[in-house]
Structure formats: C-alpha cells, structure tokens
Design an enzyme around this catalytic site. Structure first.
Site, PDB file in Angstrom:
ATOM      1  N   HIS A  36       0.862  -1.176   0.000  1.00  0.00           N
ATOM      2  CA  HIS A  36       0.000   0.000   0.000  1.00  0.00           C
ATOM      3  C   HIS A  36       0.903   1.231   0.000  1.00  0.00           C
ATOM      4  CE1 HIS A  36       1.260  -0.559   4.144  1.00  0.00           C
ATOM      5  NE2 HIS A  36       1.266   0.764   4.177  1.00  0.00           N
ATOM      6  N   HIS A 120       5.843   6.325  -0.842  1.00  0.00           N
ATOM      7  CA  HIS A 120       6.577   5.088  -1.131  1.00  0.00           C
ATOM      8  C   HIS A 120       5.682   3.895  -0.830  1.00  0.00           C
ATOM      9  CE1 HIS A 120       6.876   5.603   3.215  1.00  0.00           C
ATOM     10  NE2 HIS A 120       6.871   4.270   3.242  1.00  0.00           N
TER      11      HIS A 120
HETATM   12  O1  3AM Z   1       3.587   2.558   4.642  1.00  0.00           O
HETATM   13  P1  3AM Z   1       4.736   2.104   5.465  1.00  0.00           P
HETATM   14  O2  3AM Z   1       4.957   0.614   5.385  1.00  0.00           O
HETATM   15  O3  3AM Z   1       5.975   2.884   5.256  1.00  0.00           O
HETATM   16  O4  3AM Z   1       5.341   1.655   9.290  1.00  0.00           O
HETATM   17  C1  3AM Z   1       3.941   1.772   9.192  1.00  0.00           C
HETATM   18  C2  3AM Z   1       3.448   1.696   7.775  1.00  0.00           C
HETATM   19  O5  3AM Z   1       4.356   2.439   6.972  1.00  0.00           O
HETATM   20  C3  3AM Z   1       3.536   3.175   9.548  1.00  0.00           C
HETATM   21  O6  3AM Z   1       2.237   3.289   9.025  1.00  0.00           O
HETATM   22  C4  3AM Z   1       2.138   2.475   7.866  1.00  0.00           C
HETATM   23  C5  3AM Z   1       0.922   1.606   7.960  1.00  0.00           C
HETATM   24  O7  3AM Z   1       0.973   0.804   9.094  1.00  0.00           O
HETATM   25  N1  3AM Z   1       3.537   3.438  10.984  1.00  0.00           N
HETATM   26  C6  3AM Z   1       3.408   2.553  11.976  1.00  0.00           C
HETATM   27  N2  3AM Z   1       3.484   3.168  13.162  1.00  0.00           N
HETATM   28  C7  3AM Z   1       3.689   4.475  12.907  1.00  0.00           C
HETATM   29  C8  3AM Z   1       3.845   5.636  13.721  1.00  0.00           C
HETATM   30  N3  3AM Z   1       3.794   5.576  15.045  1.00  0.00           N
HETATM   31  C9  3AM Z   1       3.721   4.659  11.507  1.00  0.00           C
HETATM   32  N4  3AM Z   1       3.913   5.847  10.942  1.00  0.00           N
HETATM   33  C10 3AM Z   1       4.053   6.909  11.760  1.00  0.00           C
HETATM   34  N5  3AM Z   1       4.006   6.818  13.097  1.00  0.00           N
END
Ligand code: 3AM
Length: 178
Positions: A36, A120
C-alpha cells in the site's frame, strides 16, 4: 482501532512489485497482500474518533490522478537501513490528495504529521541485510518503473499488528471524482 489512510494498489502493480521481492538475505519481505502507499498514519483510535475520521475523509473532494512508481530506495535511521521501498513520484495530484487528508484530519483534531511526506510502497524491513548486497540490489533495479495507474479512490485501513506481518483490512473506500 489502529488506523491509517493509504492507496490500495491494483493487482497487476502488486504483481510487479512482488517480482522485486527476493534475493536479499536478512530482508523481511512484506507480504504481497499488504502492499500500500501510506498517505497518513493515524494510529490507535477509539470508535467515536474513528467515526469522525470517516466523516472528515468523506468530505474530501479531489480528482483522480496518475500514480507512478519508480526505482527502489531505502530508509535509514542512525546509519542503519530500516526498510526497502519503491518510490512514488511526488506528482501534484498525489501531493494534493495527501495535503487534503492532512488538513481534514487536523481540522478533526488530530495533531499534525511531523514527518515530510515521502510517498513510497514498503517492500521489506531490513533486519540484517549486508550493505553490499543491498547496494547491488538497488543498482540492479534502478531502472524499475511501473506503468502509471489511475488512482480513483483512497482507503481507510485498520491494522492489527502480527508477529510475522501486520494484518490490514480496508474499512472504507473514498472515491475521487473529476
Ligand atoms: O507505509 P509504510 O509501510 O511505510 O510503518 C507503518 C506503515 O508504513 C507506519 O504506518 C504504515 C501503515 O501501518 N507506521 C506505523 N506506526 C507508525 C507511527 N507511530 C507509523 N507511521 C508513523 N508513526
């Protein structure tokens, strides 16, 4: 509920991205179903706030746009590689939608996102990947491009953290209209 707003990706795009996954010892690859593009991480949200999130997102008016996924890249923290992703081109349409979502959530009382939007799609988390192998991987795939896809909706996801991988559920789709 743990919530985030993202673009779901068409199956053929997921196919192309999953073609990149492999050949890196120590990389924890994201399952194909979980690909995603995060537009806004919201986090743990009680049910009444989730309704407010839904109301805020429902009121967003934005146009469909072309999403372009480009070469792989990495995110680092304190000199350590954290994750591998494909970069999305920061087109005006994508930036506009992300901005509308950010504004809508702030109006609904959520604190501003501090990190700059770096669009990304995460492919893997780097547990202990040897750097030379990672460099070789990035070089080998530097010309990777997905054909552009038209984005016609964005999605509110809930996420349940798992041991191996998180489980994401699309809760609501919000259409984009010209
Ligand atoms: O889209 P990506 O994979 O980069 O790492 C988590 C994921 O990122 C991020 O939110 C997306 C969907 O789960 N994520 C998890 N905890 C987070 C936080 N505390 C976070 N992003 C910002 N703050």
């Amino acid at each position: 509920m743990r919530l985030f707003v993202a673009l779901d990706l068409p199956e053929d795009v997921k196919d192309q991205l999953s073609g990149l996954a492999g050949g890196l010892p120590g990389m924890k690859w994201v399952p194909r179903a979980n690909y995603h593009l995060t537009l806004r991480f919201i986090g743990e949200t009680p049910p009444f706030r989730a309704e407010e999130v839904d109301e805020a997102l429902s009121a967003i008016r934005a146009k469909p746009f072309e999403l372009r996924l480009l070469a792989p890249g990495i995110f680092e923290k304190n000199g350590q590689v954290q994750s591998l992703h494909v970069t999305a081109e920061r087109t005006p349409g994508l930036a506009h939608l992300q901005n509308k979502i950010e504004t809508a959530l702030q109006r609904a009382g959520f604190p501003p996102e501090k990190r700059r939007f770096a669009p990304h799609v995460t492919l893997g988390r780097a547990a202990a990947v040897p750097v030379p192998k990672l460099v070789a991987f990035l070089q080998a795939h530097s010309l990777f491009r997905c054909p552009p896809v038209t984005v016609e909706h964005f999605t509110l996801f809930s996420s349940v953290l798992g041991k191996e991988a998180s489980h994401y559920t699309p809760e609501v789709d919000y259409p984009l209209a010209a």
